[in-house]
Write a protein that holds these residues in place. Sequence first.
Motif, PDB file in Angstrom:
ATOM      1  N   VAL A  31       0.834  -1.205   0.000  1.00 35.22           N
ATOM      2  CA  VAL A  31       0.000   0.000   0.000  1.00 35.22           C
ATOM      3  C   VAL A  31       0.870   1.258   0.000  1.00 35.22           C
ATOM      4  O   VAL A  31       0.648   2.185  -0.781  1.00 35.22           O
ATOM      5  CB  VAL A  31      -0.979  -0.001   1.193  1.00 35.22           C
ATOM      6  N   GLY A  32       1.864   1.281   0.868  1.00 29.14           N
ATOM      7  CA  GLY A  32       2.742   2.443   0.930  1.00 29.14           C
ATOM      8  C   GLY A  32       3.501   2.684  -0.360  1.00 29.14           C
ATOM      9  O   GLY A  32       3.634   3.818  -0.824  1.00 29.14           O
ATOM     10  N   THR A  33       3.981   1.609  -0.975  1.00 30.87           N
ATOM     11  CA  THR A  33       4.729   1.741  -2.216  1.00 30.87           C
ATOM     12  C   THR A  33       3.840   2.218  -3.351  1.00 30.87           C
ATOM     13  O   THR A  33       4.235   3.084  -4.144  1.00 30.87           O
ATOM     14  CB  THR A  33       5.415   0.408  -2.576  1.00 30.87           C
ATOM     15  N   VAL A  34       2.633   1.694  -3.426  1.00 35.69           N
ATOM     16  CA  VAL A  34       1.708   2.146  -4.477  1.00 35.69           C
ATOM     17  C   VAL A  34       1.363   3.618  -4.285  1.00 35.69           C
ATOM     18  O   VAL A  34       1.393   4.404  -5.235  1.00 35.69           O
ATOM     19  CB  VAL A  34       0.431   1.275  -4.506  1.00 35.69           C
ATOM     20  N   LEU A  35       1.040   4.005  -3.055  1.00 36.30           N
ATOM     21  CA  LEU A  35       0.679   5.408  -2.807  1.00 36.30           C
ATOM     22  C   LEU A  35       1.836   6.358  -3.110  1.00 36.30           C
ATOM     23  O   LEU A  35       1.644   7.393  -3.760  1.00 36.30           O
ATOM     24  CB  LEU A  35       0.213   5.593  -1.362  1.00 36.30           C
ATOM     25  N   LEU A  36       3.037   6.009  -2.684  1.00 42.05           N
ATOM     26  CA  LEU A  36       4.179   6.874  -2.973  1.00 42.05           C
ATOM     27  C   LEU A  36       4.556   6.821  -4.456  1.00 42.05           C
ATOM     28  O   LEU A  36       5.035   7.811  -5.007  1.00 42.05           O
ATOM     29  CB  LEU A  36       5.363   6.525  -2.084  1.00 42.05           C
ATOM     30  N   GLY A  52       4.234   9.473 -10.381  1.00 41.56           N
ATOM     31  CA  GLY A  52       3.110   9.673 -11.285  1.00 41.56           C
ATOM     32  C   GLY A  52       2.481   8.387 -11.779  1.00 41.56           C
ATOM     33  O   GLY A  52       1.883   8.358 -12.858  1.00 41.56           O
ATOM     34  N   ASP A  53       2.588   7.310 -10.984  1.00 40.74           N
ATOM     35  CA  ASP A  53       1.934   6.052 -11.355  1.00 40.74           C
ATOM     36  C   ASP A  53       0.419   6.255 -11.430  1.00 40.74           C
ATOM     37  O   ASP A  53      -0.129   7.196 -10.851  1.00 40.74           O
ATOM     38  CB  ASP A  53       2.251   4.960 -10.336  1.00 40.74           C
ATOM     39  N   PRO A 104      -9.501   4.586 -10.492  1.00 39.75           N
ATOM     40  CA  PRO A 104     -10.445   4.200  -9.439  1.00 39.75           C
ATOM     41  C   PRO A 104     -10.326   2.718  -9.052  1.00 39.75           C
ATOM     42  O   PRO A 104     -10.396   2.389  -7.865  1.00 39.75           O
ATOM     43  CB  PRO A 104     -11.812   4.507 -10.057  1.00 39.75           C
ATOM     44  N   LEU A 105     -10.130   1.842 -10.015  1.00 36.37           N
ATOM     45  CA  LEU A 105     -10.008   0.418  -9.700  1.00 36.37           C
ATOM     46  C   LEU A 105      -8.754   0.149  -8.874  1.00 36.37           C
ATOM     47  O   LEU A 105      -8.772  -0.639  -7.923  1.00 36.37           O
ATOM     48  CB  LEU A 105      -9.988  -0.420 -10.979  1.00 36.37           C
ATOM     49  N   ARG A 106      -7.676   0.822  -9.197  1.00 40.47           N
ATOM     50  CA  ARG A 106      -6.434   0.653  -8.449  1.00 40.47           C
ATOM     51  C   ARG A 106      -6.602   1.136  -7.009  1.00 40.47           C
ATOM     52  O   ARG A 106      -6.170   0.470  -6.064  1.00 40.47           O
ATOM     53  CB  ARG A 106      -5.329   1.438  -9.150  1.00 40.47           C
ATOM     54  N   LEU A 107      -7.239   2.278  -6.829  1.00 38.58           N
ATOM     55  CA  LEU A 107      -7.459   2.804  -5.484  1.00 38.58           C
ATOM     56  C   LEU A 107      -8.436   1.941  -4.691  1.00 38.58           C
ATOM     57  O   LEU A 107      -8.258   1.730  -3.486  1.00 38.58           O
ATOM     58  CB  LEU A 107      -7.936   4.253  -5.557  1.00 38.58           C
TER      59      LEU A 107
END
Length: 104
Positions: A68-73, A79-80, A84-87
């Motif tokens: 979760v942290g890596t995806v958010l950062l 700029g990844d 909406p589906l990813r979130l």
Amino acid sequence: MAWTLLVLAGLLEVAWALGLKASEGFTRLWPSLFTVTTMLVSFYLLAQAMKALPVGTAYAVWVGIGAVGTVLLGILIYGDSASPLRLASLALVLVGLVGLKLAG
């Protein structure tokens, strides 16, 4: 105390994942050293937390915090995609982590 160690281990997992990208395949010295150091400390803290927590719960929470942290950062820094589906998928991971904490 075990949960504190586990959260710190998960946050360090985020740090080393981002460090991997910055190291450009371990071709840059300082990001590579940062990555290896944070990996080792993260694994050590995970191992310490596992002394008191169930292995499945500890590992899943560690991986979940890291993911979760890596995806958010990745979204914020690199700029990844923030579709909406990813979130929504990230929200499901968080629900799972809370469930493991409550069940443990």
